[in-house]
Scaffold this active site. Structure first.
Site, PDB file in Angstrom:
ATOM      1  N   CYS A 357       3.077  -5.121  -4.743  1.00  0.00           N
ATOM      2  CA  CYS A 357       4.248  -4.221  -5.231  1.00  0.00           C
ATOM      3  C   CYS A 357       5.276  -3.898  -4.335  1.00  0.00           C
ATOM      4  O   CYS A 357       6.459  -3.538  -4.862  1.00  0.00           O
ATOM      5  CB  CYS A 357       3.142  -2.750  -5.337  1.00  0.00           C
ATOM      6  SG  CYS A 357       1.654  -3.020  -6.093  1.00  0.00           S
TER       7      CYS A 357
HETATM    8  O1  KQY Z   1       3.520  -0.898  -8.162  1.00  0.00           O
HETATM    9  C1  KQY Z   1       2.951  -0.096  -7.718  1.00  0.00           C
HETATM   10  N1  KQY Z   1       1.713  -0.089  -7.319  1.00  0.00           N
HETATM   11  C2  KQY Z   1       3.730   1.231  -7.273  1.00  0.00           C
HETATM   12  C3  KQY Z   1       2.698   2.616  -7.364  1.00  0.00           C
HETATM   13  C4  KQY Z   1       3.748   3.577  -7.165  1.00  0.00           C
HETATM   14  C5  KQY Z   1       3.023   4.651  -6.595  1.00  0.00           C
HETATM   15  C6  KQY Z   1       3.967   5.974  -6.288  1.00  0.00           C
HETATM   16  N2  KQY Z   1       3.382   6.894  -5.438  1.00  0.00           N
END
Ligand code: KQY
Length: 364
Positions: A357
């Site tokens: 991510c």
């Molecule tokens: O891609 C992702 N897992 C992003 C998660 C965002 C979380 C924001 N607190």
């Protein structure tokens, strides 16, 4: 940088390469947001730096940092990692750095999707998200790539995986959620994916990882390791709420064919024991719009599937769990030509995602 509105990648002969194809580099964003990263983000920045250094052993890494964090990023990161000042609302390069597409002569272009913090005013995670939404264009400008404008379609990079041979994998829970493109039908969403990623088959996994606040991005549950082969986050514990979710994905994949008409080979990747937030960690997080960001005991969406495929390595999370070693060995077996590097990733996980991510590859 040209902003292309009148055409699409597939009409122009561009396709999104698979992550296991060669990279020119990788983009990360330095974490800073006090309601995402506990205790001002000190530990998260060190974990991000470790990820950046691991990737930089085999590709050029660019880290975007705010003006406030620029000096700190430059001091923490080695000289061969490029640091550029670029503002953002948070640090999820996978989701709002450009998706890159490539043509047969090696030209690379970006795609600038709409971004609304994983659900906008419906069930998004913060407000505003305007600086995140500008990043794809800023990065294309920096990297001197023309960019397709598809801002009228909400999509995060973590919600798609491609095999580079015509197949795209997504989850129903995310792409059909009310906070993405509620006015579009499944068929209309498929049309956009076909036109922009140049794929001919969309695999719709029903679910993702329990409590994944992205509405269950595919990149936390399932990933291509080769054309026709995936790893799927798996638990044998039938009493775990995750069991039915992983099982539904397995049942779907076992009857699916990819774009080339192949059956999909599924490799199960064990999940760690449930990872929950401690009181101490909660105390280190600012509130988000009057609400506590996390509550003690809350389960985090921990999964080994959230790894990054670098040119020379697999950079995967570890959780200090007995399954860390087994998961590492499975990935090493699937990627015999790359060194598997496991990084303790709890401080990234607390932010709501993991190594995949926070990274975005730029193809060669
Ligand atoms: O891609 C992702 N897992 C992003 C998660 C965002 C979380 C924001 N607190």
């Amino acid at each position: 940088m040209e902003i292309i509105k009148a055409s699409t990648p597939s009409a122009d002969g561009f396709r999104m390469p698979a992550e296991f194809e060669p990279h020119q580099g990788c983009i990360l964003i330095f974490p800073e947001r006090a309601d995402s990263w506990q205790y001002g983000g000190y530990a998260a920045r060190r974990a991000f730096a470790e990820v950046a250094e691991a990737i930089a052993r085999s590709e050029q890494v660019t880290v975007c940092a705010s003006g406030a964090q620029y000096d700190n990023a430059r001091a923490l990161l080695p000289a061969h990692i490029r640091v550029v000042e670029m503002s953002s609302n948070d640090a999820w390069a996978r989701d709002y750095a450009p998706t890159f597409v490539k043509n047969d002569t090696g030209v690379i272009r970006g795609i600038d999707w709409g971004f609304n913090a994983w659900g906008g005013l419906h069930d998004g995670l913060y407000f505003p998200w305007d600086k995140d939404d500008q990043m794809a264009r800023k990065l294309c400008d920096l990297l001197e790539k023309d960019v397709y404008c598809k801002r009228d379609f909400i999509l995060e990079g973590g919600s798609i995986h491609v095999d580079g041979e015509g197949t795209c994998m997504v989850t129903e829970s995310c792409l059909l959620s009310g906070g993405r493109n509620p006015a579009l039908s499944r068929e209309e969403i498929e049309e956009v994916l076909r036109a922009y990623l140049n794929v001919s088959k969309i695999l719709w996994l029903p679910r993702g990882i329990y409590n994944d606040e992205t509405n269950e991005h595919v990149d936390n549950i399932c990933a291509f390791t080769a054309p026709g082969e995936v790893v799927l986050a798996w638990t044998e514990d039938r009493t775990d709420v995750q069991y039915a979710m992983s099982r539904a994905c397995l049942d779907y994949l076992e009857q699916a064919l990819d774009a080339k008409g192949r059956r999909i080979r599924v490799h199960k990747l064990p999940l760690p024991q449930p990872v929950t937030v401690t009181e101490e960690e909660c105390r280190g997080l600012d509130a988000c719009r009057d609400q506590p960001t996390r509550t003690a005991g809350e389960r985090l969406a921990a999964s080994y599937v959230n790894f990054y495929i670098a040119n020379g390595s697999i950079v995967m999370p570890g959780f200090g769990d007995p399954a860390d070693q087994a998961a590492k060995e499975i990935l090493q077996g699937l990627f015999p030509d790359r060194e598997v590097v496991q990084i303790y990733a709890r401080d990234i996980l607390i932010g709501g995602g993991n190594i995949h991510c926070i990274t975005q590859q730029v193809p060669v």
